[in-house]
Motif scaffolding. Sequence first.
Motif, PDB file in Angstrom:
ATOM      1  N   ALA A  23       3.334  -1.363   1.347  1.00 49.16           N
ATOM      2  CA  ALA A  23       3.414  -2.635   2.066  1.00 49.16           C
ATOM      3  C   ALA A  23       3.303  -3.803   1.091  1.00 49.16           C
ATOM      4  CB  ALA A  23       2.309  -2.714   3.117  1.00 49.16           C
ATOM      5  N   GLN A  24       4.360  -4.594   1.009  1.00 44.96           N
ATOM      6  CA  GLN A  24       4.413  -5.748   0.118  1.00 44.96           C
ATOM      7  C   GLN A  24       4.601  -6.996   0.980  1.00 44.96           C
ATOM      8  OE1 GLN A  24       4.701  -5.192  -3.521  1.00 44.96           O
ATOM      9  NE2 GLN A  24       4.307  -3.042  -3.035  1.00 44.96           N
ATOM     10  N   ARG A  25       3.817  -8.023   0.696  1.00 39.47           N
ATOM     11  CA  ARG A  25       3.981  -9.301   1.398  1.00 39.47           C
ATOM     12  C   ARG A  25       4.238 -10.384   0.360  1.00 39.47           C
ATOM     13  NH1 ARG A  25      -0.845 -10.481   2.829  1.00 39.47           N
ATOM     14  NH2 ARG A  25      -1.637  -8.727   1.605  1.00 39.47           N
ATOM     15  N   VAL A  26       5.290 -11.140   0.585  1.00 39.02           N
ATOM     16  CA  VAL A  26       5.657 -12.174  -0.385  1.00 39.02           C
ATOM     17  C   VAL A  26       6.010 -13.457   0.369  1.00 39.02           C
ATOM     18  CG1 VAL A  26       8.055 -11.368  -0.429  1.00 39.02           C
ATOM     19  CG2 VAL A  26       7.179 -12.734  -2.324  1.00 39.02           C
ATOM     20  N   LEU A  32       7.451 -12.681   4.016  1.00 41.66           N
ATOM     21  CA  LEU A  32       8.324 -11.534   4.183  1.00 41.66           C
ATOM     22  C   LEU A  32       7.507 -10.265   3.957  1.00 41.66           C
ATOM     23  CD1 LEU A  32      11.425 -10.531   4.347  1.00 41.66           C
ATOM     24  CD2 LEU A  32      11.147 -10.224   1.874  1.00 41.66           C
ATOM     25  N   LEU A  33       7.661  -9.301   4.844  1.00 41.49           N
ATOM     26  CA  LEU A  33       6.994  -8.002   4.712  1.00 41.49           C
ATOM     27  C   LEU A  33       8.026  -6.958   4.319  1.00 41.49           C
ATOM     28  CD1 LEU A  33       4.577  -6.007   5.248  1.00 41.49           C
ATOM     29  CD2 LEU A  33       5.460  -5.846   7.602  1.00 41.49           C
ATOM     30  N   THR A  34       7.734  -6.192   3.282  1.00 44.65           N
ATOM     31  CA  THR A  34       8.562  -5.050   2.914  1.00 44.65           C
ATOM     32  C   THR A  34       7.675  -3.812   2.858  1.00 44.65           C
ATOM     33  OG1 THR A  34       8.262  -5.288   0.509  1.00 44.65           O
ATOM     34  CG2 THR A  34      10.051  -6.543   1.515  1.00 44.65           C
ATOM     35  N   TRP A  35       8.256  -2.654   3.208  1.00 45.37           N
ATOM     36  CA  TRP A  35       7.497  -1.410   3.141  1.00 45.37           C
ATOM     37  C   TRP A  35       8.481  -0.238   3.136  1.00 45.37           C
ATOM     38  CZ3 TRP A  35       8.734  -3.776   7.611  1.00 45.37           C
ATOM     39  CH2 TRP A  35       9.059  -2.996   8.727  1.00 45.37           C
ATOM     40  N   ARG A  36       7.953   0.959   2.991  1.00 47.78           N
ATOM     41  CA  ARG A  36       8.780   2.166   2.998  1.00 47.78           C
ATOM     42  C   ARG A  36       8.333   3.063   4.145  1.00 47.78           C
ATOM     43  NH1 ARG A  36       7.354   4.209  -1.606  1.00 47.78           N
ATOM     44  NH2 ARG A  36       6.078   5.879  -0.774  1.00 47.78           N
ATOM     45  N   GLN A  37       9.300   3.557   4.891  1.00 48.36           N
ATOM     46  CA  GLN A  37       9.009   4.467   5.997  1.00 48.36           C
ATOM     47  C   GLN A  37      10.062   5.563   6.008  1.00 48.36           C
ATOM     48  OE1 GLN A  37       9.271   2.821   9.982  1.00 48.36           O
ATOM     49  NE2 GLN A  37       7.792   4.286  10.773  1.00 48.36           N
ATOM     50  N   ASP A  38       9.609   6.801   6.024  1.00 53.49           N
ATOM     51  CA  ASP A  38      10.512   7.957   6.021  1.00 53.49           C
ATOM     52  C   ASP A  38      11.507   7.895   4.855  1.00 53.49           C
ATOM     53  OD1 ASP A  38       9.276   8.862   8.364  1.00 53.49           O
ATOM     54  OD2 ASP A  38      10.657   7.717   9.631  1.00 53.49           O
ATOM     55  N   GLY A  39      11.021   7.436   3.706  1.00 50.57           N
ATOM     56  CA  GLY A  39      11.853   7.407   2.515  1.00 50.57           C
ATOM     57  C   GLY A  39      12.795   6.226   2.419  1.00 50.57           C
ATOM     58  N   GLU A  40      12.780   5.335   3.417  1.00 49.28           N
ATOM     59  CA  GLU A  40      13.684   4.189   3.428  1.00 49.28           C
ATOM     60  C   GLU A  40      12.884   2.895   3.325  1.00 49.28           C
ATOM     61  OE1 GLU A  40      16.974   4.242   3.492  1.00 49.28           O
ATOM     62  OE2 GLU A  40      17.143   6.419   3.657  1.00 49.28           O
ATOM     63  N   THR A  41      13.382   1.946   2.522  1.00 46.95           N
ATOM     64  CA  THR A  41      12.723   0.640   2.462  1.00 46.95           C
ATOM     65  C   THR A  41      13.123  -0.190   3.680  1.00 46.95           C
ATOM     66  OG1 THR A  41      14.540  -0.147   1.066  1.00 46.95           O
ATOM     67  CG2 THR A  41      12.516   0.539  -0.047  1.00 46.95           C
ATOM     68  N   ARG A  42      12.163  -0.916   4.181  1.00 43.74           N
ATOM     69  CA  ARG A  42      12.364  -1.749   5.365  1.00 43.74           C
ATOM     70  C   ARG A  42      11.776  -3.129   5.110  1.00 43.74           C
ATOM     71  NH1 ARG A  42      13.877   1.908   9.293  1.00 43.74           N
ATOM     72  NH2 ARG A  42      13.301   4.080   8.865  1.00 43.74           N
ATOM     73  N   TRP A  43      12.222  -4.096   5.905  1.00 42.39           N
ATOM     74  CA  TRP A  43      11.668  -5.438   5.767  1.00 42.39           C
ATOM     75  C   TRP A  43      11.800  -6.189   7.080  1.00 42.39           C
ATOM     76  CZ3 TRP A  43      14.916  -9.502   6.840  1.00 42.39           C
ATOM     77  CH2 TRP A  43      16.304  -9.260   6.753  1.00 42.39           C
ATOM     78  N   ARG A  44      10.960  -7.180   7.216  1.00 39.75           N
ATOM     79  CA  ARG A  44      11.113  -8.128   8.320  1.00 39.75           C
ATOM     80  C   ARG A  44      10.354  -9.400   7.982  1.00 39.75           C
ATOM     81  NH1 ARG A  44       7.391  -4.666  11.288  1.00 39.75           N
ATOM     82  NH2 ARG A  44       5.425  -5.752  11.719  1.00 39.75           N
ATOM     83  N   SER A  45      10.825 -10.500   8.549  1.00 40.05           N
ATOM     84  CA  SER A  45      10.146 -11.786   8.404  1.00 40.05           C
ATOM     85  C   SER A  45       9.007 -11.837   9.409  1.00 40.05           C
ATOM     86  CB  SER A  45      11.125 -12.934   8.666  1.00 40.05           C
ATOM     87  OG  SER A  45      12.287 -12.785   7.879  1.00 40.05           O
TER      88      SER A  45
END
Length: 259
Positions: free
Chosen positions: A151-154, A191-204
């Motif tokens: 989980a990355q927040r920028v 912006l939030l980025t993270w990985r779920q089930d091997g895939e990177t995802r993001w949302r504002s």
Amino acid sequence: MSVIQQQQRLAAAIRDGADAVDLLAGDHALGLEVYRHAYRARLVAALTDNYTVLARALGDEAFEALGQAYLAARPSQHPSIRWFGHELAAFMAAADDELVPHASLVDFARMDWALRGAFDAAEALPLDPVTLAALGPDDWAGLVLHLQPSAQRVVLSHAIEPAWRVLREWDPESGDDQPELPEPVPHEHVLLTWRQDGETRWRSLEPLEAVLLQAVADGAPFALLCERAATELGDTEAAAPAVIGALQRWLADGLLRAT
């Protein structure tokens, strides 16, 4: 001069342009220039891989100029080129308009790097909702949640996500011209980025969720999350349902890890 010293001087000559006239002469000196060029080209190629969408936004020539300027100012210090470019956004923020013609490009760099960080982050067991269901009423106030390592927040200064998505879906190798991009208007948000089930995802993030995730990252207990929500919403009664709703989404997204 020992072999190790010769190797160190040769590496400095390739990497930093240091003088190595006593080591190489004639055709060998010409070979050194080839190595210097290849070294810089490989690092810029690594930068392109780490910042794919930014490179598409700038175009080949402009990104090459940015990469060479960054390499001159911030030489690679890590054994792995995967980490080359970790200061690019900060470098761009201080660069002139010739290298960075639009301020929103700094946010493209931030988003690209956050997604790459999410992809490479360690894996942790997700929090099982059954664990929460087993909690008694008195256990919730002191409950501390933990974010996944991915989980990355920028903080972004512009609404770049629509343009970023268009560029990410565009294939420059297709021969199609760069698509028309939505204008990234000034808009400070998280912006939030993270990985779920091997895939990177993001949302504002909406302001409330940004506040709550910051509290989780700070190790705040559930009761304090509710207090933060009450302050943000200006409504004490709506706080607990809002936090529960956020918690349900975090569980569905795999954002929380087991302790």
